[in-house]
Write a protein that holds these residues in place. Structure first.
Motif, mmCIF file in Angstrom:
data_model
loop_
_atom_site.group_PDB
_atom_site.id
_atom_site.type_symbol
_atom_site.label_atom_id
_atom_site.label_comp_id
_atom_site.label_asym_id
_atom_site.label_seq_id
_atom_site.Cartn_x
_atom_site.Cartn_y
_atom_site.Cartn_z
ATOM 1 N N HIS A 68 0.869 -1.180 0.000
ATOM 2 C CA HIS A 68 0.000 0.000 0.000
ATOM 3 C C HIS A 68 0.901 1.223 0.000
ATOM 4 N N GLU A 89 -4.146 4.918 5.174
ATOM 5 C CA GLU A 89 -4.528 5.234 3.795
ATOM 6 C C GLU A 89 -5.927 5.819 3.717
ATOM 7 N N TRP A 90 -6.628 5.830 4.870
ATOM 8 C CA TRP A 90 -7.964 6.436 4.922
ATOM 9 C C TRP A 90 -7.936 7.844 5.529
ATOM 10 N N HIS A 137 -5.495 3.668 -5.095
ATOM 11 C CA HIS A 137 -6.289 3.325 -3.913
ATOM 12 C C HIS A 137 -7.530 4.222 -3.880
ATOM 13 N N HIS A 138 -8.268 4.240 -2.773
ATOM 14 C CA HIS A 138 -9.532 4.989 -2.727
ATOM 15 C C HIS A 138 -9.331 6.478 -3.016
ATOM 16 N N TYR A 181 -3.373 -3.954 -7.362
ATOM 17 C CA TYR A 181 -4.579 -3.619 -6.602
ATOM 18 C C TYR A 181 -5.195 -2.424 -7.323
ATOM 19 N N TRP A 239 -6.367 -7.202 -8.301
ATOM 20 C CA TRP A 239 -6.915 -7.282 -6.941
ATOM 21 C C TRP A 239 -7.812 -6.050 -6.723
ATOM 22 N N ASP A 241 -10.930 -3.688 -5.110
ATOM 23 C CA ASP A 241 -11.341 -3.343 -3.740
ATOM 24 C C ASP A 241 -12.283 -2.143 -3.830
ATOM 25 N N TRP A 244 -17.889 -2.043 -2.234
ATOM 26 C CA TRP A 244 -19.067 -2.091 -1.372
ATOM 27 C C TRP A 244 -20.045 -0.925 -1.618
ATOM 28 N N ARG A 272 -13.467 -9.268 -5.206
ATOM 29 C CA ARG A 272 -13.956 -7.921 -4.892
ATOM 30 C C ARG A 272 -14.236 -7.143 -6.177
ATOM 31 N N ARG A 277 -18.322 -10.778 -1.879
ATOM 32 C CA ARG A 277 -17.604 -10.825 -0.610
ATOM 33 C C ARG A 277 -18.510 -10.627 0.592
ATOM 34 N N GLU A 298 -9.902 -10.680 5.213
ATOM 35 C CA GLU A 298 -9.016 -9.558 5.528
ATOM 36 C C GLU A 298 -8.772 -9.487 7.024
ATOM 37 N N CYS A 314 -5.430 -11.488 3.461
ATOM 38 C CA CYS A 314 -4.496 -10.351 3.442
ATOM 39 C C CYS A 314 -4.429 -9.756 4.845
ATOM 40 N N TRP A 321 -2.421 -0.297 6.661
ATOM 41 C CA TRP A 321 -1.920 -0.732 5.354
ATOM 42 C C TRP A 321 -0.972 0.335 4.800
HETATM 43 O O1 FHN Z 1 -10.410 0.103 2.534
HETATM 44 C C1 FHN Z 1 -9.458 -0.842 2.149
HETATM 45 C C2 FHN Z 1 -8.217 -0.706 2.971
HETATM 46 O O2 FHN Z 1 -7.710 0.584 2.841
HETATM 47 C C3 FHN Z 1 -7.191 -1.720 2.506
HETATM 48 O O3 FHN Z 1 -6.850 -1.476 1.171
HETATM 49 C C4 FHN Z 1 -7.787 -3.105 2.631
HETATM 50 C C5 FHN Z 1 -6.804 -4.148 2.090
HETATM 51 O O4 FHN Z 1 -7.433 -5.315 1.793
HETATM 52 N N1 FHN Z 1 -9.041 -3.217 1.909
HETATM 53 C C6 FHN Z 1 -10.061 -2.234 2.205
HETATM 54 C C7 FHN Z 1 -10.841 -2.534 3.446
HETATM 55 O O5 FHN Z 1 -11.523 -3.746 3.234
#
Ligand code: FHN
Length: 474
Positions: A68, A89-90, A137-138, A181, A239, A241, A244, A272, A277, A298, A314, A321
């Motif tokens: 990450h 990371e959030w 990432h997000h 990812y 990968w 993510d 949701w 995902r 999931r 996770e 993971c 992360w």
């Molecule tokens: O929100 C993400 C989190 O930042 C991280 O990347 C994990 C890793 O599997 N996945 C999410 C939370 O389920």
């Protein structure tokens, strides 16, 4: 004459367009490419033999590195003096940072100490066989050279170099599989906004809303990024993510799965991509077949093996992360090694995370722990790679077991005080047993229908986990 020729060219192009799968995902909707006929929810024509061949390297690998790395490594868990126990990371979410302010971190993201060979070597020396790095990432920032978005490391930071190109090349050179990812949730893309009390509409949030009529454009954007990621870096796994979101559906997941496989048929995609999931337990629900090739628990390990299901757990090495300079809740090498064994004994893969700094360094505590895992794997790797789940029907009191061909590997965590290891019966008789570290020195044993009793040394050769090999008869 000129007019006839033009019409001819148009028809030729159309015919070509309908045949080639890589032109655009739309084509697959109307004209599935010859190789990919509708077969099941994933709409990918694949026999079990073909799937087993596609999944083979991944199933044998058992152990990978998750990375990450992104702009969140700049604040590293602190914003205007505010810290949090939440994952680093959030920070755009828990510190409620609007997009324009979060973008300012890019000016400070200059990982001049990054060395791709070092990253790959740390993974390889730990016994890892593949690397999964966050391409986006997000927060929506692309840590690779994206031509689809200028919010990337080459155009938006002083670094102006593509570390992912170097990492992909180095992974290939050192024999590790390179994987990406990719987050479906995107706090930076204008199609999404936040509608939550006290939150800036452009900050991060667990859920975003999709602007009316903007979804198709965002999906086109994602597909364009995925096309450049697959075309330019040839990843072995995608990968996904962030799936949701309520604006993301299983049908969207199937379409994205089909699109990615149409670009690279032997790629592996996690569950995902769609809506299968079940939260952090990560395995797919069973009320219908969901898109994706493997389940993704996770920060947890399933209680029991899951025969016939491909899954990968993971996990962080501390509690975040992405890099947080003050998170020192590091797992011990013993915990990490025993997690790897526990997961393999249940037929799963272990994807263990590192969160590099904004300078481009893997934190020293991570390097030290991975080195310790590597020492154990250099002696015992055969008891992990290419193994399948424990043949025992109950959990072993002293540790775990994995199996491969005629061998069963006992991983002893709790060494017997009396010098005799009692092993329950599992329906097979053995012809020989020995320590993994000393195959020539057979251990004395007696066996009956109730099980096995093995004479072992007084002290455990390896207090973390000592591997005893059982060679079975026929
Ligand atoms: O929100 C993400 C989190 O930042 C991280 O990347 C994990 C890793 O599997 N996945 C999410 C939370 O389920």
């Amino acid at each position: 004459m000129k007019r006839q020729v033009t019409i001819l060219i148009i028809f030729a192009t159309l015919a070509l367009w309908s045949l080639s799968p890589v032109v655009s995902s739309q084509s697959t909707a109307h004209h599935p490419p010859a190789k990919l006929n509708v077969k099941d929810e994933n709409e990918v024509d694949e026999t079990k033999a073909h799937r087993d061949e596609r999944m083979r390297w991944w199933r044998e690998a058992r152990f990978g590195m998750f990375i990450h790395w992104g702009l969140y490594a700049v604040p590293a868990g602190e914003y205007k003096g505010q810290r949090s126990t939440r994952i680093g990371e959030w920070i755009m979410e828990w510190a409620n940072i609007p997009r324009v302010d979060y973008e300012k971190f890019a000016a400070q993201f200059n990982p001049v100490k990054f060395n791709a060979a070092d990253f790959v070597r740390v993974a390889k020396d730990a016994g890892m066989k593949y690397i999964v790095i966050t391409s986006k990432h997000h927060d929506g920032f692309a840590i690779y050279d994206s031509k689809v978005s200028s919010y990337d490391i080459v155009d938006f930071t002083p670094y102006r170099r593509d570390p992912i190109k170097e990492l992909a090349r180095e992974a290939k050179k050192q024999g590790l599989k390179f994987c990406f990812y990719y987050s479906i949730l995107d706090w930076h893309h204008p199609s999404q906004y936040v509608d939550a009390p006290g939150k800036d509409p452009t900050a991060g949030n667990r859920t975003t809303k999709m602007k009316p009529g903007a979804k198709a454009e965002y999906i086109t954007y994602m597909k364009a990024q995925l096309r450049e990621l697959i075309t330019n870096y040839d990843p072995a796994v995608l990968w996904f993510d962030g799936e949701w979101q309520d604006w993301w559906t299983e049908e969207d997941g199937q379409d994205l799965y089909r699109f990615v496989r149409s670009l690279k048929p032997d790629i592996i995609i996690n569950n995902r991509v769609g809506k299968g999931r079940q939260g952090m337990a990560g395995l797919s629900k069973t009320d219908r077949k969901y898109s994706g090739d493997f389940g993704t628990p996770e920060q947890q390990i399933p209680a029991n093996g899951l025969p016939g299901i491909d899954w990968e757990s993971c996990m962080t090495m501390n509690t975040t992360w992405g890099y947080k300079f003050y998170d020192d809740q590091w797992k011990s090498p013993q915990t990490i090694i025993r997690n790897l064994i526990d997961i393999a004994s249940k037929g799963g893969n272990y994807l263990l995370n590192v969160g590099p700094t904004s300078e481009g360094l893997i934190p020293q505590p991570s390097i030290e722990r991975l080195a310790a895992v590597g020492t154990w794997m250099r002696t015992n790797g055969d008891a992990i790679y290419g193994t399948t789940a424990s043949p025992f029907t109950t959990q072993l009191s002293f540790g775990r077991a994995t199996s491969k061909g005629q061998r069963v590997y006992l991983h002893v965590f709790d060494w017997p005080a009396g010098g005799k290891l009692q092993v329950p019966s599992w329906g097979k008789a053995i012809k020989r047993t020995y320590l993994m570290t000393n195959p020539r020195a057979a251990l004395k044993f007696s066996q009956s229908e109730n099980g096995l009793s093995i004479d072992v040394p007084a002290a455990a050769p390896d207090p973390i986990a000592t591997v005893i090999v059982l060679e079975t008869r026929g």
